[in-house]
Design an enzyme around this catalytic site. Structure first.
Site, PDB file in Angstrom:
ATOM      1  N   ASP A 194     144.258  28.555 -11.438  1.00  0.00           N
ATOM      2  CA  ASP A 194     144.532  27.957 -10.122  1.00  0.00           C
ATOM      3  C   ASP A 194     144.273  26.459 -10.211  1.00  0.00           C
ATOM      4  O   ASP A 194     144.081  25.922 -11.318  1.00  0.00           O
ATOM      5  CB  ASP A 194     143.661  28.617  -9.036  1.00  0.00           C
ATOM      6  CG  ASP A 194     142.205  28.203  -9.157  1.00  0.00           C
ATOM      7  OD1 ASP A 194     141.813  27.652 -10.203  1.00  0.00           O
ATOM      8  OD2 ASP A 194     141.448  28.405  -8.190  1.00  0.00           O
ATOM      9  N   TYR A 202     148.752  34.123  -9.767  1.00  0.00           N
ATOM     10  CA  TYR A 202     147.316  33.822  -9.704  1.00  0.00           C
ATOM     11  C   TYR A 202     146.530  35.030  -9.172  1.00  0.00           C
ATOM     12  O   TYR A 202     145.550  35.470  -9.767  1.00  0.00           O
ATOM     13  CB  TYR A 202     147.035  32.588  -8.822  1.00  0.00           C
ATOM     14  CG  TYR A 202     145.567  32.492  -8.541  1.00  0.00           C
ATOM     15  CD1 TYR A 202     144.705  32.012  -9.526  1.00  0.00           C
ATOM     16  CD2 TYR A 202     145.014  32.976  -7.356  1.00  0.00           C
ATOM     17  CE1 TYR A 202     143.333  31.998  -9.322  1.00  0.00           C
ATOM     18  CE2 TYR A 202     143.653  32.974  -7.146  1.00  0.00           C
ATOM     19  CZ  TYR A 202     142.819  32.471  -8.132  1.00  0.00           C
ATOM     20  OH  TYR A 202     141.462  32.491  -7.932  1.00  0.00           O
ATOM     21  N   GLU A 204     140.231  36.356  -2.436  1.00  0.00           N
ATOM     22  CA  GLU A 204     141.159  35.468  -3.148  1.00  0.00           C
ATOM     23  C   GLU A 204     142.279  34.990  -2.223  1.00  0.00           C
ATOM     24  O   GLU A 204     142.673  33.837  -2.268  1.00  0.00           O
ATOM     25  CB  GLU A 204     141.756  36.169  -4.375  1.00  0.00           C
ATOM     26  CG  GLU A 204     140.765  36.375  -5.512  1.00  0.00           C
ATOM     27  CD  GLU A 204     140.246  35.062  -6.099  1.00  0.00           C
ATOM     28  OE1 GLU A 204     140.895  34.017  -5.907  1.00  0.00           O
ATOM     29  OE2 GLU A 204     139.175  35.076  -6.721  1.00  0.00           O
TER      30      GLU A 204
END
Ligand code: SF4
Length: 364
Positions: A160, A142, A59
């Site tokens: 996102d 996020y 991520e």
């Protein structure tokens, strides 16, 4: 139904967003998950067990680059540092060098800080809840939501840019981003459920990447088309609505390549500031107007041309000049500057992109 009011600069937007029927959402949610089971992407970090370290690493890398670009970096990091404990014990300079090409070095520094905090404060195990994850260095809303959902199955609202695109289209949200973000979060929450909560954000990401693409969305193939409000309007690409950005300010500078055989002189940049702690080419100050800077050494410099590079806050036009130095000249330079050292050209990959670009102007 609810009315969204938000402010962007001097403009105020008032938009009415109609929530969708709960039964329709439940049915289409299942439809998207079925599509994901059959046609979702086979990504390196989805193979094997769901490991929070792997989810987090992927991520962080994906926040600033594409899947094809991030994948070899992800695989290299995992081979060098297979666990969060290994990464926590890694040498800072080595991690920075391996990060080169992924941009935003501050993120690599936060990556290390976070790995060390996980080891120091949590015994080497990532905490499991979104709220606890958010307290770790480098974790924003996020990342915390993504790791909590994907690694631990928490029903977190993962939003996102991809999810923003799908949601602004599904609900035809006219409020320009970023002012419309609260409305996006609100409608995205309508789709969150305990069942397959870790698969849901990944299914949405795949939909955004393969079907609901920024350009030319494939609406005929979309499992959510029945609920989409942008599609019947005839121009789904118009969403998300964005205000025109002012152009970035431009700066100008000159990078100096001091070469002896197959090595060049590089500088260790100060820890604080732009590209802090990284290696870089010696360069003139980056100023708002082009000017003739004095090179670090007199003599016969060759102009190799110029290139462009875009940072977050400004765009740079950089000239490149090359000088072949003698051993005696190099010794004198390195004596005068203890932040300068040799770098073999074979290791040029470890330089940040803004300097690696300069080296591409050297003829072999
Ligand atoms: S129908 Fe088209 S615009 Fe709407 S969500 Fe699907 S792909 Fe995106």
């Amino acid at each position: 139904m609810r009315t969204e009011s938000s402010k962007e600069g001097s403009e105020r937007f008032i938009v009415t967003i109609i929530r969708k029927d709960a039964a329709l959402v439940a049915r289409l949610r299942k439809g998207l998950l079925d599509w994901y089971d059959g046609q979702g992407r086979d990504l390196a970090w989805r193979r094997g067990e769901r490991d929070p370290y792997r989810v987090w690493l992927s991520e962080v890398m994906l926040q600033q680059t594409t899947v094809p670009h991030a994948t070899p970096y992800y695989e290299k990091f995992l081979s060098l540092w297979p666990t969060v404990r290994d990464l926590a014990a890694a040498d800072d300079a080595r991690v920075m060098a391996e990060w080169a090409g992924l941009g935003y070095y501050a993120r690599a520094r936060r990556l290390l800080e976070c790995a060390r905090a996980v080891v120091r404060e949590h015994g080497g195990e990532f905490p499991r809840s979104e709220a606890e994850l958010l307290a770790l260095p480098g974790f924003g809303p996020y990342t915390a939501a993504a790791v909590a959902a994907i690694a631990f199955g928490e029903a977190a609202n993962v939003v996102d840019g991809n999810v923003e695109r799908v949601m602004t289209r599904l609900y035809a949200i006219e409020t320009p981003l970023p002012a419309g973000r609260a409305a996006v979060r609100d409608v995205a929450a309508q789709w969150i459920a305990a069942e397959r909560s870790g698969d849901w954000p990944q299914a949405l990401m795949d939909l955004a990447s393969l079907i609901c693409r920024p350009r030319a969305p494939q609406c005929l193939l979309c499992p959510l088309a029945e609920a989409c409000e942008a599609r019947p309007l005839g121009d789904p690409e118009r969403f998300p609505v964005k205000l025109a950005k002012p152009p970035k300010p431009r700066r100008f500078g000159t990078a100096y390549i001091l070469r002896l055989g197959e090595a060049i002189i590089v500088e260790q940049r100060p820890d604080k500031g732009l590209l802090g702690g990284m290696l870089g080419l010696p360069h003139s100050e980056w100023r708002e107007k082009p000017d003739e800077a004095r090179p670090p050494l007199d003599g016969d410099w060759r102009d190799l041309g110029a290139y462009q590079h875009v940072f977050t806050h400004f765009a740079l036009t950089q000239n490149v000049r090359l000088r072949d130095v003698t051993q005696a000249e190099a010794d004198e330079l390195l004596r005068a500057r203890n932040d300068w050292r040799w770098l073999p050209l074979t290791e040029a990959r470890s330089l940040p992109t803004v300097f690696a670009k300069a080296l591409t102007l050297m003829k072999p």
